[in-house]
Design a protein around this motif. Structure first.
Motif, PDB file in Angstrom:
ATOM      1  N   ARG A   5     -73.863 -10.904 -54.607  1.00 45.46           N
ATOM      2  CA  ARG A   5     -74.544 -11.398 -56.064  1.00 45.46           C
ATOM      3  C   ARG A   5     -74.853 -11.371 -57.223  1.00 45.46           C
ATOM      4  O   ARG A   5     -74.826 -10.272 -57.696  1.00 45.46           O
ATOM      5  CB  ARG A   5     -76.124 -10.556 -55.398  1.00 45.46           C
ATOM      6  CG  ARG A   5     -75.656  -9.489 -53.571  1.00 45.46           C
ATOM      7  CD  ARG A   5     -76.842  -9.019 -53.151  1.00 45.46           C
ATOM      8  NE  ARG A   5     -75.867  -7.727 -53.809  1.00 45.46           N
ATOM      9  CZ  ARG A   5     -76.441  -6.633 -53.387  1.00 45.46           C
ATOM     10  NH1 ARG A   5     -77.030  -6.011 -53.352  1.00 45.46           N
ATOM     11  NH2 ARG A   5     -75.802  -5.329 -54.124  1.00 45.46           N
ATOM     12  N   ALA A  31     -78.890 -15.261 -56.547  1.00 49.43           N
ATOM     13  CA  ALA A  31     -79.631 -13.406 -55.731  1.00 49.43           C
ATOM     14  C   ALA A  31     -80.750 -13.662 -56.707  1.00 49.43           C
ATOM     15  O   ALA A  31     -81.774 -13.261 -56.512  1.00 49.43           O
ATOM     16  CB  ALA A  31     -78.884 -11.816 -55.750  1.00 49.43           C
ATOM     17  N   SER A  61     -82.535  -3.324 -61.065  1.00 53.41           N
ATOM     18  CA  SER A  61     -82.912  -3.816 -59.473  1.00 53.41           C
ATOM     19  C   SER A  61     -81.632  -3.501 -58.905  1.00 53.41           C
ATOM     20  O   SER A  61     -80.497  -3.411 -59.313  1.00 53.41           O
ATOM     21  CB  SER A  61     -83.188  -5.327 -59.367  1.00 53.41           C
ATOM     22  OG  SER A  61     -82.391  -5.902 -59.936  1.00 53.41           O
ATOM     23  N   GLY A  63     -80.481  -5.771 -56.509  1.00 50.63           N
ATOM     24  CA  GLY A  63     -80.197  -6.699 -55.776  1.00 50.63           C
ATOM     25  C   GLY A  63     -79.187  -8.153 -56.091  1.00 50.63           C
ATOM     26  O   GLY A  63     -78.985  -8.745 -55.584  1.00 50.63           O
TER      27      GLY A  63
END
Length: 389
Positions: A5, A31, A61, A63
């Motif tokens: 990601r 991402a 984060s 992510g």
């Protein structure tokens, strides 16, 4: 394995150009993106893409697995180190930093975090340069004798933000474009440069900043190389490269950048660059990929038994008795090769070719070029590393 990601730090031209390559790469998924400018975030946002107002927020984060740092050069070290300390792998745009101390801190942070630090996108990721290196390394034309790389462009007259022309912030041709030239020459010659003797030029008082350079580089084994660059929008190197520019697209017209910039007088250059003046910025247009091989000006590799240069669709090898065309059809283009290099390093644990130490060595040469011009003397190099096989 699951795709990595990727989060993009800085949603300007460099970040925007990378997006389609990420979208089409099997090892990555786009991402997240971070930029302080709301319009840039709005243009980037989409299904599966988180947006953040700061790089630090994105790095905090859960992510993203890797971060592409495409913020202004003077922020590279800060943002790269933040991403590494948050546990992410990093690709940082060239030049990697504004000083050797900052670059060394980035390398140290990668080592401490146990994460991959890659420096790109630079021209040695491109298929013709990689293919020329294979010929040199094979010895089929004998030993390398010289590398000569010359490029004349309109770089100084494309819309620029102030930092892009300020040496203290990593701007100007010796840093921004020299990073490409030095990378090409070191990659072709094996990496270990010995010294630099050069001059930089500020040729237009109406366009402040260092827009040109000429340098003689010597490898440890005595092999010579030259790099010559002018960004003043006069003679175009496309006259020597089959009319094809550095993204592999035909480039037509004379002094287009000068006329375009003059016609937009009164509009902030940063807005023009982002396409806010009603048309795509010239830098973004020039970086759109084409169907031919990319040309970073004229690059000629000379060996004992022949010379090699880039042709529209591959390489042209000039031997003792005949010239031979080598097709590079199907070879991955530079930004795809860059992403693959990161994915391979992450998944296999093997060192990357364009790692932090390679980028630091490139930066050393660019800074030495500026120092050589200031002192009018040859500058020895102390931080060069060999090209990894």
């Amino acid at each position: 394995m699951e795709p990595l990601r990727l989060g993009v730090a800085g949603l300007g031209v460099a970040g925007d150009v990378l997006v389609p390559f990420v979208d089409h790469h099997p090892d990555f998924v786009l991402a997240a993106g971070a930029d302080p400018a709301a319009p840039a975030r709005e243009a980037f946002a989409g299904p599966g893409r988180a947006v953040f107002a700061s790089v630090e927020q994105m790095c905090a984060s859960d992510g993203v697995d890797a971060v592409y740092v495409a913020t202004p050069t003077h922020l590279h070290a800060e943002h790269t180190i933040a991403a590494l300390r948050a546990g992410h792998h990093v690709i940082v745009e060239k030049p990697m930093a504004v000083s050797m101390a900052s670059a060394a801190a980035m390398v140290e942070a990668a080592d401490e975090a146990g994460r991959v630090l890659l420096v790109g996108h630079s021209q040695s990721f491109e298929a013709p340069v990689r293919a020329m290196r294979r010929i040199v390394a094979s010895g089929e034309l004998g030993a390398l004798q010289a590398v000569n790389a010359w490029y004349y462009t309109d770089w100084m007259f494309r819309p620029r933000t102030p930092d892009e022309l300020d040496l203290a912030m990593g701007g100007g041709a010796p840093m921004r474009q020299g990073a490409h030239h030095v990378d090409i020459v070191r990659y072709l010659g094996g990496g270990l440069l010995h010294s630099v003797r050069g001059q930089v030029g500020q040729w237009d008082p109406g366009r402040p900043g260092q827009g040109a350079y000429s340098a003689f580089l010597e490898f440890d084994d005595g092999t010579p190389a030259t790099i010559v660059y002018s960004g003043y929008d006069h003679f175009p190197s496309t006259e020597l490269t089959f009319g094809i520019g550095e993204a592999g697209r035909p480039m037509a017209g004379y002094a287009v950048a000068r006329r375009t910039l003059a016609a937009a007088a009164g509009t902030a250059e940063a807005d023009i660059k982002r396409g806010g003046a009603g048309a795509p910025g010239r830098q973004r247009e020039l970086l759109r990929g084409g169907t031919h091989q990319p040309f970073f000006g004229l690059v000629v590799v000379s060996c004992e038994r022949g010379d090699v240069r880039v042709s529209p669709d591959g390489l042209r090898v000039y031997g003792d008795e005949q010239a031979v065309e080598i097709s590079l059809a199907g070879e991955p283009v530079g930004r795809s090769a860059m992403l693959t290099e990161l994915a391979d390093a992450v998944r296999t644990g093997s060192p990357a070719v364009h790692d932090g130490r390679w980028g630091l060595a490139n930066l050393e040469v660019c800074l030495a070029l500026v120092e050589s011009s200031r002192t009018r003397s040859e500058v020895p190099l102390a931080h060069q590393v060999p090209l990894r096989r």
